[in-house]
Scaffold this motif. Structure first.
Motif, PDB file in Angstrom:
ATOM      1  N   TYR A 129      -5.627  -5.301   6.016  1.00  0.00           N
ATOM      2  CA  TYR A 129      -4.165  -5.190   5.931  1.00  0.00           C
ATOM      3  C   TYR A 129      -3.639  -5.725   4.607  1.00  0.00           C
ATOM      4  O   TYR A 129      -4.329  -6.455   3.897  1.00  0.00           O
ATOM      5  N   VAL A 130      -2.404  -5.342   4.317  1.00  0.00           N
ATOM      6  CA  VAL A 130      -1.740  -5.805   3.093  1.00  0.00           C
ATOM      7  C   VAL A 130      -0.317  -6.250   3.437  1.00  0.00           C
ATOM      8  O   VAL A 130       0.215  -5.892   4.502  1.00  0.00           O
ATOM      9  N   THR A 131       0.276  -6.989   2.550  1.00  0.00           N
ATOM     10  CA  THR A 131       1.680  -7.381   2.716  1.00  0.00           C
ATOM     11  C   THR A 131       2.564  -6.139   2.775  1.00  0.00           C
ATOM     12  O   THR A 131       2.417  -5.230   1.963  1.00  0.00           O
ATOM     13  N   GLY A 132       3.493  -6.124   3.750  1.00  0.00           N
ATOM     14  CA  GLY A 132       4.458  -5.033   3.839  1.00  0.00           C
ATOM     15  C   GLY A 132       4.243  -4.075   4.987  1.00  0.00           C
ATOM     16  O   GLY A 132       5.099  -3.241   5.265  1.00  0.00           O
ATOM     17  N   VAL A 133       3.097  -4.177   5.669  1.00  0.00           N
ATOM     18  CA  VAL A 133       2.819  -3.284   6.801  1.00  0.00           C
ATOM     19  C   VAL A 133       3.542  -3.803   8.046  1.00  0.00           C
ATOM     20  O   VAL A 133       3.485  -4.994   8.352  1.00  0.00           O
TER      21      VAL A 133
END
Length: 429
Positions: A129-133
């Motif tokens: 995962y990444v920031t903003g999801v």
């Protein structure tokens, strides 16, 4: 031979910055809009996926009580560069090597909504995962104050219109990373591609195939201008023509193409366009020859259109390249697949990918599923047919840099099958 035609519809309006006024607004608006939109979708999934579980907020968590939490992920990364680090590097006498990927085993995820934030543990893999999801999480609060995740609910592929029935071969050619003006650009290689598409190359069978090509899409990084001319300093009069040379050469070659068939050109990170997404179309004045034809279309990045009711969506690669820096996957197609199942083209914008600070919308939300999703400027050609739970079918295409590989990609509208056009100017046996 007469060239086949396809009905073209431009769907780029959502990516055009018109009537927007920057008044010092912050990026919180775009995150709020994203969460509000995605929460509605995810709430609708909970009754079928997690019946009898209450949906709550971070502030409403109760220790040991199972629930569903909807919020925006924030990924805490110890290797992620900060602006202060960048500043100290600039002032350092010893140049520091930048890593290509900022992942670290100690990375951890935090979920945030309007009421607060909570650290995550359990069955959620930070590397994916990444920031903003925006996701929905099934779990419960622990005595340590963390949220122990038992299951992750993603929005999944958006609804898709029925793939039209086309009973004849019609092709779209994708090419990216031409880099006209760079040391790796081979004019002969590009000329061979143009001659093949326009039907000036090959036997009668190849010319018949060429006559079935209905459109060419140039997906970013078409020119290369030496960095020394782009450092913010005034360019000397004697050097100014050198900046224009690659653009003039590209224009001459594009003019050959648009004289024969329609061409869409998108900007990339190296092109003379705005840096932040959505990149606005390259100005028509750059293409004095090609822009005189009505078959020439300068388009934004991302670019969305349909051909004979087959829906296309694509970028010049910045969104996928940025995901590669902050998460892992087995290949670039998996990153592409995630952006569709997360229903967001560029989840890392604006955290680590520049984007315009919208106040009332997030144009990168994917509300309808394309039939073809392409990404330019990748290391190699890859393709896969992605199938969704509601009979969606998406052709994923990773388009390699033409200047490095000599490869363009050809897609058949009739069955969404892909093939490559490979041009080598080597005379070795």
């Amino acid at each position: 031979m007469e060239r086949k035609q396809a009905d073209y519809g431009n769907l780029d309006e959502r990516y055009m910055i018109q009537g927007e006024r920057y008044q010092g607004q912050q990026y919180s608006h775009i995150y709020y809009t994203r969460l509000h939109h995605m929460r509605t979708l995810l709430h609708a999934l909970v009754p079928s996926r997690k019946p009898h579980l209450p949906v709550t907020t971070v502030l409403g968590l109760e220790e040991g009580k199972d629930c569903v939490l909807v919020g925006t992920l924030f990924k805490h990364m110890k290797l992620k560069p900060s602006i202060l680090d960048e500043y100290s590097k600039e002032r350092s006498a010893i140049p520091l090597v930048k890593p290509h990927n900022f992942m670290h085993p100690d990375d951890n995820l935090i979920l945030e909504d309007e009421s607060g934030r909570v650290a995550l543990a359990g069955a959620i893999r930070p590397a994916a995962y990444v920031t903003g999801v925006v996701v929905a999480l099934h779990g419960k609060e622990t005595s340590a104050g963390n949220f122990l995740v038992e299951d992750v609910l993603e929005a999944g592929l958006p609804p898709q219109s029925v793939l039209p029935s086309i009973n004849e071969d019609k092709y779209v050619v994708f090419v990216s990373g031409l880099s006209v003006g760079s040391s790796t650009f081979n004019p002969l290689q590009f000329q061979l591609l143009i001659d093949h598409i326009t039907g000036h190359l090959g036997d009668e069978n190849e010319q018949t195939i060429a006559s079935n090509i209905v459109r060419v899409v140039v997906a970013g990084n078409s020119v290369h201008i030496a960095p020394r001319y782009l450092n913010g300093q005034t360019v000397a009069a004697k050097d100014q023509p050198r900046i224009a040379e690659p653009i003039k050469e590209l224009d001459i070659m594009l003019t050959q193409l648009v004289a024969s068939l329609p061409v869409d050109i998108m900007p990339g990170c190296n092109d003379p366009a705005n840096f932040s997404l959505p990149q606005q179309p390259l100005h028509r004045c750059l293409f004095a020859g090609a822009s005189t034809y009505n078959t020439f279309s300068s388009c934004p990045n991302p670019h969305q259109f349909d051909l004979d009711n087959v829906k296309f969506l694509g970028t010049s690669g910045q969104n996928i390249d940025d995901l590669y820096k902050y998460s892992d996957a087995k290949d670039m197609l998996e990153f592409m697949e995630r952006t569709l199942t997360w229903r967001h083209l560029a989840p890392t914008a604006p955290n680590s990918l520049g984007c315009y600070p919208y106040t009332d919308k997030d144009p990168f939300l994917v509300e309808t599923c394309p039939h073809v999703y392409f990404v330019g400027n990748q290391d190699k050609y890859e393709t896969r047919l992605l199938k969704g739970s509601e009979k969606q079918q998406v052709r994923l295409i990773s388009i390699p840099r033409f200047c490095d590989t000599g490869i363009a990609v050809m897609l058949n509208l009739r069955n969404l099958e892909c093939s490559t056009l490979s041009f080598s100017t080597s005379f070795d046996s």
